[in-house]
Motif scaffolding. Structure first.
Motif, mmCIF file in Angstrom:
data_model
loop_
_atom_site.group_PDB
_atom_site.id
_atom_site.type_symbol
_atom_site.label_atom_id
_atom_site.label_comp_id
_atom_site.label_asym_id
_atom_site.label_seq_id
_atom_site.Cartn_x
_atom_site.Cartn_y
_atom_site.Cartn_z
ATOM 1 N N UNK A 132 1.081 -1.320 -0.030
ATOM 2 C CA UNK A 132 0.068 -0.056 -0.210
ATOM 3 C C UNK A 132 0.838 1.034 -0.107
ATOM 4 N N UNK A 133 1.989 1.201 0.937
ATOM 5 C CA UNK A 133 3.165 2.120 0.291
ATOM 6 C C UNK A 133 3.772 2.848 -0.533
ATOM 7 N N UNK A 134 3.565 1.628 -1.053
ATOM 8 C CA UNK A 134 4.211 1.454 -2.480
ATOM 9 C C UNK A 134 3.414 2.211 -3.466
ATOM 10 N N UNK A 135 2.235 1.904 -3.519
ATOM 11 C CA UNK A 135 0.947 2.293 -4.340
ATOM 12 C C UNK A 135 0.914 3.265 -4.065
ATOM 13 N N UNK A 136 0.688 4.247 -3.076
ATOM 14 C CA UNK A 136 0.639 5.207 -2.480
ATOM 15 C C UNK A 136 1.388 6.467 -3.051
ATOM 16 N N UNK A 137 3.007 6.231 -3.108
ATOM 17 C CA UNK A 137 3.993 6.115 -3.814
ATOM 18 C C UNK A 137 4.637 6.161 -5.530
ATOM 19 N N UNK A 138 3.899 5.540 -5.543
ATOM 20 C CA UNK A 138 4.091 5.598 -7.317
ATOM 21 C C UNK A 138 2.692 7.018 -7.171
ATOM 22 N N UNK A 139 1.816 6.696 -6.432
ATOM 23 C CA UNK A 139 0.612 7.287 -7.557
ATOM 24 C C UNK A 139 0.476 9.054 -7.501
ATOM 25 N N UNK A 140 1.707 9.927 -5.599
ATOM 26 C CA UNK A 140 2.277 10.564 -5.873
ATOM 27 C C UNK A 140 3.149 11.210 -6.927
ATOM 28 N N UNK A 141 3.791 10.410 -7.545
ATOM 29 C CA UNK A 141 4.854 10.014 -8.134
ATOM 30 C C UNK A 141 4.213 10.661 -9.859
ATOM 31 N N UNK A 142 3.410 10.396 -9.907
ATOM 32 C CA UNK A 142 2.684 10.072 -10.906
ATOM 33 C C UNK A 142 1.689 11.464 -11.374
#
Length: 535
Positions: A51-61
């Motif tokens: 979940x943390x990794x997904x949030x980081x990817x979404x924020x980068x995008x």
């Protein structure tokens, strides 16, 4: 490298954490709104990390999409800047190579791709291109623009200084150099030029102050700074010698501390001490300088330290100098001159010949000619020594940039360079094929020395010349044919001539006038007109 190590450590920590959880199985229960959610502990930990990794990817995008216009603009701006710097670099290389056309082209391209207020080197490139093409007014305007910019002030002042030197505007060049030196005393060109200008104008205090700033900023080496400082102090002492002997003494002694073998400083210090009555200390300073390096000016000042000394006293002082530096040309010449003044001709001749054997140069042969003139008066022998002096190498003198001076000067009168004068032999005649007997040698000169002839007093020689001229006039008058007789005389009377009186040979004489029967007595017979024409 550091980031790679940190990433590897994080992976190791994460792997260790998962292995630790796998070795300790357990269940995780969550009650939410009356419902019980139960799962394995390792599964829950994995879900949280995902979940943390997904949030980081979404924020980068989201951030990438939000900042994309700025990123695109920055990309094209960086590309344009890179092209501009490439053109600027090519233009500077072309200007250094003397390619004015390519330099002008690259300067225009750089100005189109870069902003001049952000990159001041564009002005430099345009100024260099203008100099190569001979448009000096445009180049000076560019240098003035750079001089008004704090970032390029030093570069602009140097360009203006070089242009002023090219045009011969020395006053403008001095102002540019002093302005640059005031703002940045660590600039070697500005400090050196300002130091020379202040020295030329006799501003010794300002020059010494600037030199101390250079020394503090380590612009010049310590040895060179000490030498220049000694030169400036000596020049200031020379100016003070007449008006302030005490100040001249202090400056000269300080100069000797900085440069112990500086001959001008030793001379000025000794002269100042002589004016104050410190003969012993002045003599000690001259002796130390003589031991460091014999110099003819030191010898002259030393032997004339006391104005009331006799010529024999001066000879003793000269011999004392010779004892300090035996078998030295300068020592031998000083003793020979002092012996000549004391009329000790044998000693003077021996010392002069010894000096000529060590170094056959002009001064030794001229001194031998003076000795010959004073001792014998034989003009043939005097001319012989003068001819040897003409063929001998020239004596050392103070020389700077081809200019020969009879005394030391702190600044070259040709280039204005500080500390330019050196004690060395000036340039002689042009080199050419060496002819036999063209070089001076004391042994050859002694072998070809004419024998000594008996000389007569000048008054006797002149009187004898008058007698010979009178005798020649009498003979001419006696042998002149008689004029024809007038018409009223007897026709049969032949022409007669006056008998020629016999002229006896003159008696030898040794002083005074000889008894010459050919001399006419003005009371008995009028003096011939021929003598009047001769004298």
């Amino acid at each position: 490298m550091v980031r790679l190590i940190i990433f590897a450590l994080l992976v190791l920590v994460l792997a260790y954490g998962f292995s630790w959880l796998a070795d300790r199985p357990g269940d995780l229960s969550l009650i939410w709104e009356g419902q019980i959610y139960q799962t394995k502990l390792i599964v829950a930990a994995s879900a949280i990390i995902a979940l943390i990794a997904a949030v980081m990817v979404a924020w980068w995008f989201v951030r990438l999409v939000w900042t994309s216009p700025h990123s695109v603009t920055r990309f094209f701006r960086a590309r344009k800047r890179d092209r501009g710097y490439q053109a600027l670099s090519t233009g500077l290389i072309a200007a250094g190579a003397g390619n004015a056309l390519l330099a002008r082209k690259m300067a225009a391209r750089s100005r189109g791709l870069l902003r001049a207020d952000q990159e001041p080197l564009i002005n430099l490139l345009e100024a260099q291109a203008a100099l190569i093409e001979g448009r000096y007014d445009e180049a000076r305007s560019k240098f003035e623009m750079m001089a008004n910019d704090p970032e390029t002030r030093e570069l602009g002042l140097r360009g203006l200084y070089l242009e002023a030197k090219r045009l011969g505007a020395n006053e403008a060049a001095r102002q540019y150099a002093e302005k640059a030196a005031d703002n940045a005393p660590y600039l070697p060109w500005a400090a050196q030029a300002t130091l020379e200008y202040r020295s030329q104008s006799g501003r010794w205090d300002d020059a010494i102050r600037l030199l101390e700033q250079q020394k503090a900023a380590k612009v010049v080496e310590k040895a060179q700074a000490n030498r220049l400082h000694a030169v400036l102090l000596t020049a200031r002492a020379d100016d003070k010698l007449e008006s302030d002997p005490a100040g001249a003494r202090d400056d000269a002694l300080q100069a000797l501390k900085l440069s112990a073998d500086f001959v001008p400083a030793a001379l000025i210090a000794a002269k100042a001490l002589f004016r104050e009555g410190g003969v012993r200390k002045a003599a000690s300073i001259l002796e130390q300088a003589w031991k460091a390096g014999p110099h003819p000016e030191i010898g002259r000042v030393y032997i004339r330290a006391r104005s009331g000394d006799s010529t024999l006293d001066r000879l003793k002082r000269a011999e004392r100098l010779e004892g300090m530096r035996p078998n030295n040309v300068e020592s031998l010449l000083v003793v020979a001159q002092a012996a000549l003044d004391a009329q000790e001709f044998a000693k003077a001749r021996a010392k002069a010949e010894a000096a000529a054997r060590i170094e056959p140069r002009e001064a030794a042969f001229l001194l031998l000619a003076d000795i010959e003139e004073a001792e014998t008066g034989d003009q043939g022998r005097v001319r012989h020594w003068l001819a040897q002096a003409l063929k001998a190498p020239r004596d050392p003198a103070w020389v700077a940039d081809g200019f020969v001076s009879d005394k030391w000067l702190p600044v070259s009168p040709v280039t204005g360079r500080l500390d330019a004068f050196e004690w060395k032999a000036p340039f002689g005649q042009l080199e050419g094929p060496v002819e036999e007997g063209s070089s001076a040698s004391i042994e050859t000169a002694l072998k070809t020395l004419p024998p000594l002839r008996e000389t007569r007093p000048e008054s006797v020689v002149n009187d004898h010349r008058i007698i010979e001229l009178e005798r020649a006039a009498a003979i001419a008058e006696a042998t002149r044919p008689a004029t024809p007789a007038p018409a009223s005389a007897k026709a049969a009377e032949p022409y007669t001539s006056r008998p020629v009186p016999a002229t006896p040979e003159p008696k030898p004489f040794f002083g005074g006038l000889p008894d010459d029967p050919g001399v006419r007595d003005p009371k008995v017979e009028p003096e011939p007109k021929t003598r009047l024409r001769l004298f």
